[in-house]
Scaffold this motif. Structure first.
Motif, PDB file in Angstrom:
ATOM      1  N   LEU B  85       0.738  -1.205  -0.076  1.00  0.00           N
ATOM      2  CA  LEU B  85      -0.062  -0.013   0.205  1.00  0.00           C
ATOM      3  C   LEU B  85       1.029   1.086   0.178  1.00  0.00           C
ATOM      4  CD1 LEU B  85      -2.864  -1.037   2.280  1.00  0.00           C
ATOM      5  CD2 LEU B  85      -2.733  -1.223  -0.079  1.00  0.00           C
ATOM      6  N   GLY B  86       0.439   2.418  -0.419  1.00  0.00           N
ATOM      7  CA  GLY B  86       0.784   3.594  -0.677  1.00  0.00           C
ATOM      8  C   GLY B  86       1.904   3.819  -1.667  1.00  0.00           C
ATOM      9  N   VAL B  87       1.935   2.828  -2.586  1.00  0.00           N
ATOM     10  CA  VAL B  87       2.774   3.189  -3.755  1.00  0.00           C
ATOM     11  C   VAL B  87       1.855   2.878  -5.022  1.00  0.00           C
ATOM     12  CG1 VAL B  87       4.920   2.348  -4.767  1.00  0.00           C
ATOM     13  CG2 VAL B  87       4.729   1.934  -2.638  1.00  0.00           C
ATOM     14  N   PRO B  88       1.805   3.783  -5.920  1.00  0.00           N
ATOM     15  CA  PRO B  88       1.027   3.512  -6.981  1.00  0.00           C
ATOM     16  C   PRO B  88       1.953   2.518  -8.057  1.00  0.00           C
ATOM     17  CG  PRO B  88       2.104   5.613  -7.364  1.00  0.00           C
ATOM     18  CD  PRO B  88       2.188   5.305  -5.928  1.00  0.00           C
ATOM     19  N   ALA B  89       1.263   1.863  -9.023  1.00  0.00           N
ATOM     20  CA  ALA B  89       1.701   0.922 -10.051  1.00  0.00           C
ATOM     21  C   ALA B  89       1.926   1.995 -11.102  1.00  0.00           C
ATOM     22  CB  ALA B  89       0.701  -0.033 -10.482  1.00  0.00           C
ATOM     23  N   SER B  90       3.209   1.928 -11.481  1.00  0.00           N
ATOM     24  CA  SER B  90       3.391   2.877 -12.799  1.00  0.00           C
ATOM     25  C   SER B  90       3.667   2.008 -14.183  1.00  0.00           C
ATOM     26  CB  SER B  90       4.839   3.532 -12.447  1.00  0.00           C
ATOM     27  OG  SER B  90       5.735   2.538 -12.335  1.00  0.00           O
ATOM     28  N   GLY B  91       3.474   0.766 -14.155  1.00  0.00           N
ATOM     29  CA  GLY B  91       3.563   0.171 -15.486  1.00  0.00           C
ATOM     30  C   GLY B  91       3.170  -1.398 -15.690  1.00  0.00           C
ATOM     31  N   LEU B  92       2.787  -1.791 -16.820  1.00  0.00           N
ATOM     32  CA  LEU B  92       2.590  -3.068 -16.762  1.00  0.00           C
ATOM     33  C   LEU B  92       3.171  -3.793 -17.891  1.00  0.00           C
ATOM     34  CD1 LEU B  92       0.637  -5.561 -15.819  1.00  0.00           C
ATOM     35  CD2 LEU B  92      -1.188  -4.659 -17.388  1.00  0.00           C
ATOM     36  N   ASP B  93       3.766  -4.676 -17.649  1.00  0.00           N
ATOM     37  CA  ASP B  93       4.520  -5.504 -18.714  1.00  0.00           C
ATOM     38  C   ASP B  93       4.247  -6.828 -19.113  1.00  0.00           C
ATOM     39  OD1 ASP B  93       6.555  -6.505 -20.316  1.00  0.00           O
ATOM     40  OD2 ASP B  93       8.248  -5.858 -19.411  1.00  0.00           O
ATOM     41  N   LEU B  94       3.549  -6.931 -20.064  1.00  0.00           N
ATOM     42  CA  LEU B  94       2.579  -8.107 -20.503  1.00  0.00           C
ATOM     43  C   LEU B  94       3.623  -9.040 -21.062  1.00  0.00           C
ATOM     44  CD1 LEU B  94      -0.858  -6.897 -21.531  1.00  0.00           C
ATOM     45  CD2 LEU B  94      -0.130  -8.041 -19.199  1.00  0.00           C
ATOM     46  N   ALA B  95       4.965  -8.486 -21.650  1.00  0.00           N
ATOM     47  CA  ALA B  95       5.766  -9.628 -22.167  1.00  0.00           C
ATOM     48  C   ALA B  95       6.478 -10.389 -21.131  1.00  0.00           C
ATOM     49  CB  ALA B  95       7.065  -8.604 -22.932  1.00  0.00           C
ATOM     50  N   THR B  96       6.634  -9.694 -19.910  1.00  0.00           N
ATOM     51  CA  THR B  96       7.481 -10.582 -18.771  1.00  0.00           C
ATOM     52  C   THR B  96       6.466 -10.802 -17.581  1.00  0.00           C
ATOM     53  OG1 THR B  96       8.086  -8.764 -17.682  1.00  0.00           O
ATOM     54  CG2 THR B  96       9.711  -9.780 -19.367  1.00  0.00           C
ATOM     55  N   ASN B  97       5.214 -10.647 -17.811  1.00  0.00           N
ATOM     56  CA  ASN B  97       4.008 -10.491 -16.601  1.00  0.00           C
ATOM     57  C   ASN B  97       4.623 -10.054 -15.295  1.00  0.00           C
ATOM     58  OD1 ASN B  97       2.398 -11.313 -18.512  1.00  0.00           O
ATOM     59  ND2 ASN B  97       2.099 -13.547 -17.398  1.00  0.00           N
ATOM     60  N   HIS B  98       4.980  -8.580 -15.446  1.00  0.00           N
ATOM     61  CA  HIS B  98       5.391  -7.808 -14.135  1.00  0.00           C
ATOM     62  C   HIS B  98       4.467  -6.720 -14.114  1.00  0.00           C
ATOM     63  CE1 HIS B  98       8.923 -10.505 -14.331  1.00  0.00           C
ATOM     64  NE2 HIS B  98       9.219  -9.958 -12.767  1.00  0.00           N
ATOM     65  N   VAL B  99       4.132  -6.351 -12.711  1.00  0.00           N
ATOM     66  CA  VAL B  99       3.512  -4.868 -12.527  1.00  0.00           C
ATOM     67  C   VAL B  99       4.769  -4.167 -12.125  1.00  0.00           C
ATOM     68  CG1 VAL B  99       2.075  -3.613 -11.114  1.00  0.00           C
ATOM     69  CG2 VAL B  99       1.344  -5.775 -11.836  1.00  0.00           C
ATOM     70  N   ARG B 100       5.194  -2.786 -12.427  1.00  0.00           N
ATOM     71  CA  ARG B 100       6.151  -2.255 -11.930  1.00  0.00           C
ATOM     72  C   ARG B 100       5.421  -1.142 -10.932  1.00  0.00           C
ATOM     73  NH1 ARG B 100       7.751  -2.054 -16.749  1.00  0.00           N
ATOM     74  NH2 ARG B 100       6.648   0.176 -17.346  1.00  0.00           N
ATOM     75  N   LEU B 101       6.368  -0.750  -9.878  1.00  0.00           N
ATOM     76  CA  LEU B 101       5.681   0.056  -9.115  1.00  0.00           C
ATOM     77  C   LEU B 101       6.620   1.369  -9.209  1.00  0.00           C
ATOM     78  CD1 LEU B 101       5.170  -2.087  -5.633  1.00  0.00           C
ATOM     79  CD2 LEU B 101       3.723  -1.609  -7.667  1.00  0.00           C
ATOM     80  N   ALA B 102       5.824   2.460  -8.654  1.00  0.00           N
ATOM     81  CA  ALA B 102       6.570   3.753  -8.737  1.00  0.00           C
ATOM     82  C   ALA B 102       7.947   4.033  -8.150  1.00  0.00           C
ATOM     83  CB  ALA B 102       5.617   5.046  -8.357  1.00  0.00           C
ATOM     84  N   ASP B 103       8.225   3.108  -7.369  1.00  0.00           N
ATOM     85  CA  ASP B 103       9.522   2.949  -6.373  1.00  0.00           C
ATOM     86  C   ASP B 103      10.532   2.263  -7.094  1.00  0.00           C
ATOM     87  OD1 ASP B 103       8.512   0.771  -5.609  1.00  0.00           O
ATOM     88  OD2 ASP B 103       8.230   1.290  -3.636  1.00  0.00           O
ATOM     89  N   GLY B 104      10.121   1.685  -8.158  1.00  0.00           N
ATOM     90  CA  GLY B 104      10.966   0.876  -8.892  1.00  0.00           C
ATOM     91  C   GLY B 104      10.814  -0.669  -8.673  1.00  0.00           C
ATOM     92  N   ARG B 105      10.039  -1.200  -7.607  1.00  0.00           N
ATOM     93  CA  ARG B 105       9.991  -2.554  -7.474  1.00  0.00           C
ATOM     94  C   ARG B 105       9.120  -3.142  -8.663  1.00  0.00           C
ATOM     95  NH1 ARG B 105       7.377  -3.125  -1.737  1.00  0.00           N
ATOM     96  NH2 ARG B 105       6.851  -0.964  -2.167  1.00  0.00           N
ATOM     97  N   GLU B 106       9.347  -4.522  -8.983  1.00  0.00           N
ATOM     98  CA  GLU B 106       8.752  -5.055  -9.974  1.00  0.00           C
ATOM     99  C   GLU B 106       8.013  -6.505  -9.277  1.00  0.00           C
ATOM    100  OE1 GLU B 106      10.671  -5.905 -13.522  1.00  0.00           O
ATOM    101  OE2 GLU B 106      10.592  -3.655 -13.926  1.00  0.00           O
ATOM    102  N   VAL B 107       6.719  -6.496  -9.496  1.00  0.00           N
ATOM    103  CA  VAL B 107       6.052  -7.512  -8.932  1.00  0.00           C
ATOM    104  C   VAL B 107       5.481  -8.589  -9.836  1.00  0.00           C
ATOM    105  CG1 VAL B 107       4.093  -8.182  -7.287  1.00  0.00           C
ATOM    106  CG2 VAL B 107       5.143  -5.802  -7.128  1.00  0.00           C
ATOM    107  N   PRO B 108       6.059  -9.973  -9.953  1.00  0.00           N
ATOM    108  CA  PRO B 108       5.636 -10.683 -10.734  1.00  0.00           C
ATOM    109  C   PRO B 108       4.385 -11.273 -10.899  1.00  0.00           C
ATOM    110  CG  PRO B 108       7.114 -11.969  -9.541  1.00  0.00           C
ATOM    111  CD  PRO B 108       6.792 -10.271  -9.119  1.00  0.00           C
ATOM    112  N   PHE B 109       3.853 -11.823 -11.885  1.00  0.00           N
ATOM    113  CA  PHE B 109       2.185 -12.336 -11.837  1.00  0.00           C
ATOM    114  C   PHE B 109       1.966 -13.423 -12.917  1.00  0.00           C
ATOM    115  CE2 PHE B 109       1.657  -8.609 -14.472  1.00  0.00           C
ATOM    116  CZ  PHE B 109       0.984  -9.281 -15.447  1.00  0.00           C
TER     117      PHE B 109
END
Ligand SMILES: Cc1cc2nc3c(=O)[nH]c(=O)nc-3n(C[C@H](O)[C@H](O)[C@H](O)COP(=O)(O)OP(=O)(O)OC[C@H]3O[C@@H](n4cnc5c(N)ncnc54)[C@H](O)[C@@H]3O)c2cc1C
Ligand code: HEM
Lengths: 406, 463
Positions: B85-109
């Motif tokens: 919580l408290g961090v927006p998602a800033s991108g969605l990469d459908l080639a690698t199935n990752h959500v990018r967060l504004a603080d640089g983290r990447e969350v795979p799904f």
């Protein structure tokens, strides 16, 4: 278009011999969801169609819209809102509701919990020393009657008098000119008149004396809709008295009967008090106190399930059958308090949805909880028990039980 | 491995990410667990608090009855999720199935649900929007601030925009005995949602409750004093209103900017999806692992000629969340379509307004029951001779009947009389103002000639 199949199914349902178990006949009835009867009336028995009609604005609850008048309900007195259409219905219901529940009187029902528990425990204390208990006469009848009298402001000592009147009125609701003695109707008409007179006397005393009871509040109301006329107050009080007398008694009794037939469920309720809430809902589906809405009038031609019901026709809504419709409820003949999405027809639906539902629920929850906690290994004396005459407000007239007395 | 085995394995230990942790996100998470999903569940939300309910923010919270903090959504079951919580998602990469967060983290799904909803459209001049006393209303913090401003006893509140939210705010002001001016560009309140006839009823309702309602005008400027406090508003007709509180209630902007590079059909109109809540790509192809629910979704409805419809309705968010969750863990053959008839409610000036269907999908409207004068009626909407929607004022119990008329494409106007006959049963044109906010220039362009080459690309988005 219209179908005239098995008109005799309804007659068999109405016949007293099927009172203990009308459910197989309901299943038969559901084979024709909308069935035209020989007398030109229509019987609707499936969930979807009943629910549809209860929300259909082209249906009327006002007898004046029936092409063939009904003697039993066409009394001389002003109709109460259960027998009126909008806008009168809405106005009167709103004015009554102001004193009965949210938003104007929100805590009324929940605030009664302690009083209800006290009444219930007092009645159970009275079982002491009895060989046999009649759940109806010793408990399920006096309990809601005490409550509704208290709410309305009717002195408790007058209760035996209108017990007789209410009985006569309820008996005449399903008066059938073909088979019933004329007396049945006349008794009902007379009882209505007597009850009205009695209530008029009470009302007379309440004018100008603001009080907590409903009669006093109605007599002295100054809400946004103004004040009901005396005739309207009497009709409303009459309705609440009858509704408060003849329905909850059956729910409590049917509840005990169902639990005594399924002792493992009784045990479960004992050890799991929270179960009582969904259990009472399931009772309203499985063994409801009101089996039939005896009539509605088609205000215009109405199409339901591809059948055209002509304007002026009488329509009977078989609520208890709808609540056992396998197209709506999985395993409908199984009593299952864990059932989800239990949108039964026990309290009707739409604008006439039972006004006393929250009260009836709370009464029954408290009653059943206390009974299963305090009775010692109760067993049924006779199964099935004897039933009241009415197929509409259906329930046992007595429910004798015995306890283990060690 | 068969696909049934795949599905079983996915349900057991797959990875689901939900972006947007509010009503739709929470209900979807609960539904996923109820469906037996035992894998990992990650909730990404840019708000810092637990999911809460928004409808009370313009109702009980503003009256002061319910503190803004007491609107947390009730939990139906434990969702056992990791909450980012408290961090927006800033991108969605459908080639690698990752959500990018504004603080640089990447969350795979393995599968992702997008439920980023809508934010309030801000006042168009930033410096004026920053004045003390200028509010929007979408979040708990907004409601808290506005509640305090109302409690301070302002001399006058200006509500800019008379849609549902603006009208509800005006209603609360009157309830709190605060002078209020409502400014609306359209000829009447609620016109954009319900058309001119109901708009007139709503206008009467507001005026009867003492609202200074000004329609057909535009607020052009908000003026502050030297302390940066709002003082006055200027209208395009040259008039002014002195007010110390202004609420900008000009609707919402869908939170889709973070998807700009994702290749999904996401834009100011929302994110297009099928009735199973699966997102479409820019080309209009269906995706298999990306789902959408709630205010941000734009879903086709067969009842309305399969048009893509975006709804900002509470019940719609819940239903789509449940359908999306079910479909995320079900095989193709068991998937559900989201087909329910939209329903909406609002409470203002003592009237309970409810609707079923899509009132904007109509050419005519007629009062079918009750009395407009008493503000107790039902009106049915029709499109080319069939019923498409209905609205009730203090008469909601009949709406199930109209829902059924909509579902069965019943003829319009509904023919027969009811006991509660309105004075006038003549259909009138529904009369919506033209689409002013959307469709400002192209949003996509199509390129390529061969079927194998044809592609859609996003045009420059306008704000
Ligand atoms: C004041 C008000 C009154 C309302 N009243 C009614 C009513 O009376 N009846 C009715 O039917 N509906 C009403 N609604 C609408 C209803 O609240 C919405 O339909 C509902 O909230 C939609 O839920 P949602 O989860 O789709 O979107 P939202 O509730 O908007 O939630 C989206 C969430 O995603 C977050 N988010 C956005 N972008 C990102 C990102 N990039 N990364 C991470 N998180 C992100 C947001 O901050 C938010 O928490 C009202 C709404 C408001 C604001
Ligand atoms: C378990 C008990 C009860 C059951 C099963 C029950 C059932 C029903 C049903 C089915 C209706 C709808 C009738 C119709 O549509 O024509 C109804 C209406 C009504 N009930 Fe009940 N009832 C119960 C208890 C009560 C109690 C305790 C009261 C009063 C305190 C009450 C007051 C009313 C009233 C006033 C109406 C008419 C509502 C209207 O027309 O708007 N009921 N009830």
């Amino acid at each position: 278009m219209t179908t005239t199949e098995k008109p005799d199914t309804l007659l068999r349902i109405l016949d007293y011999s099927s009172r203990a178990d009308p459910y197989p006949l309901y299943a038969e009835l559901r084979e024709t969801p909308v069935a035209r009867q020989a007398d030109g009336s229509y019987v609707v028995s499936t969930y979807r169609e009943i629910a549809e009609l209860l929300h259909n604005p082209h249906l009327s609850s006002d007898v004046r819209n029936l092409s063939r008048p009904m003697e039993a309900v066409q009394g001389r007195t002003t109709p109460s809102f259960i027998n009126l259409d909008p806008p009168e219905h809405d106005r009167l219901r709103r004015m009554a509701m102001r004193h009965f529940g949210p938003p104007h009187t929100p805590g009324l029902v929940t605030g009664m919990e302690d009083d209800l528990t006290a009444v219930v425990n007092g009645l159970i204390d009275g079982f002491a020393g009895k060989e046999q208990i009649d759940i109806v006469d010793d408990f399920a009848y006096p309990f809601p009657v005490t409550v509704i009298c208290h709410l309305l402001g009717v002195p408790r000592e007058d209760e035996p008098r209108f017990h007789l009147w209410v009985d006569a009125i309820v008996n005449s609701i399903d008066y059938n000119p073909e088979t019933d003695p004329k007396e049945k109707l006349e008794n009902g008409v007379q009882a209505r008149e007597d009850l009205r007179q009695y209530l008029a006397g009470l009302l007379e005393q309440r004018h100008g004396k603001p009080g907590e009871d409903l009669l006093s509040r109605l007599a002295n109301d100054d809400g946004p809709d103004g004040r009901m006329t005396d005739e309207e107050i009497l009709a409303t009080a009459n309705l609440l008295l009858i509704a408060g007398h003849e329905t909850t008694v059956n729910l409590i009794t049917n509840g005990m009967l169902t639990l005594l037939r399924q002792p493992q469920m009784l045990q479960r309720l004992r050890s799991e008090p929270g179960l009582v809430v969904p259990l009472v809902e399931e009772l309203l589906r499985y063994e409801p106190p009101v089996h039939i809405i005896p009539w509605r009038a088609a205000y215009t031609d109405i199409t339901v399930a591809d059948t055209v019901i002509p304007k002026g026709s009488k329509i009977m809504l078989m609520l208890a059958s709808g609540s056992r419709d396998p197209n709506r409820f999985h395993d409908p003949d199984v009593f299952d308090p864990d059932r989800r999405d239990n949108e039964h027809l026990g309290f009707g639906s739409g604008i006439h949805l039972c006004f006393g539902g929250p009260l009836a629920r709370l009464e029954t929850q408290i009653a059943l909880t206390a009974l299963v906690q305090r009775l010692e290994e109760p067993t049924l004396v006779t199964d099935p028990p004897p039933y009241r005459p009415s197929p509409v407000l259906r329930g046992p007239i007595h429910l004798h039980i015995e306890q283990n007395k060690n | 491995m068969t696909s049934a085995d795949n599905l079983r394995a996915f349900k057991r230990d797959g990875r689901i990410v939900i972006v947007g942790a509010s009503l739709a996100g929470l209900r979807a998470a609960e539904a996923l667990r109820a469906e037996g999903f035992t894998g990992s569940l990650t909730m990404i939300g840019d708000e810092t608090c637990e999911p809460y309910d928004r409808p009370p923010l313009s109702k009980q919270v503003l009256t002061g009855w319910v503190p803004a903090g007491d609107t947390t959504l009730p939990r139906r079951r434990d969702v056992n999720a990791e909450w980012l919580l408290g961090v927006p998602a800033s991108g969605l990469d459908l080639a690698t199935n990752h959500v990018r967060l504004a603080d640089g983290r990447e969350v795979p799904f393995d599968r992702v649900l997008i439920s980023t909803g809508v934010r309030a459209r801000p006042w168009f001049v930033e410096s004026e929007a920053a004045l003390d006393g200028v509010f929007v209303l979408r979040t708990r913090e907004h409601a808290e601030g506005l509640q305090q401003a109302l409690a301070a006893g302002p001399s006058r509140v200006l509500v800019i925009g008379a849609g549902f939210t603006g009208s509800e705010i005006a209603s609360i002001c009157r309830e709190r005995d605060i002078a209020v001016t409502v400014a609306e560009l359209a000829p009447a309140p609620l016109v954009g949602a319900l058309g001119a006839m109901i708009g007139d009823v709503a206008a009467d309702l507001q005026r009867a409750h003492g609202v200074d309602l000004r329609c057909g005008v535009k607020v052009t400027r908000l003026e502050g004093d030297d302390q940066g406090r709002l003082r006055r508003a200027h209208f395009d007709d040259g008039s002014t209103v002195d007010a110390d509180v202004a609420v900008v209630a000009l609707g919402g902007i869908r939170n889709t900017e973070w998807l700009r590079e994702s290749g999904l059909a996401a834009g100011p109109w929302g994110i297009a999806c099928d009735t199973g809540c699966r997102a479409l790509t820019l080309d209009g192809l269906i995706t298999d692992d990306v789902f959408v629910a709630g205010d941000v979704a734009r879903c086709p409805n067969p009842i309305y000629e399969y048009r893509l419809i975006s709804l900002e309705h509470w019940a719609n968010a819940v239903e789509q969340a449940e359908v999306a969750a079910h479909n995320m863990v079900s095989g193709q053959a068991d998937r559900w379509p989201h087909l329910s008839i939209p329903a909406f409610w609002s409470i203002q000036f003592g009237v309970n307004i409810k609707s079923v269907g899509v009132p904007t999908f109509a050419d005519e409207v007629v009062v079918t029951q009750g009395s407009v004068a008493d503000r107790r009626f039902v009106a049915a909407y029709g499109y080319r001779g069939r019923v498409t929607a209905a609205v009730s004022f203090n008469n909601a119990k009949w709406l199930d009947h109209y829902r059924q008329l909509i579902e069965t494409a019943a003829p319009f106007p509904p023919p027969s009389p009811t006991p509660d006959q309105p004075v006038d049963m003549k259909p009138v044109p529904v009369d919506f103002p033209g689409p002013v906010l959307l469709a400002q220039g192209a949003t996509v362009v199509v390129t390529g000639h061969d079927p194998s080459e044809r592609r859609v690309t996003a045009a420059q988005q306008n704000r």
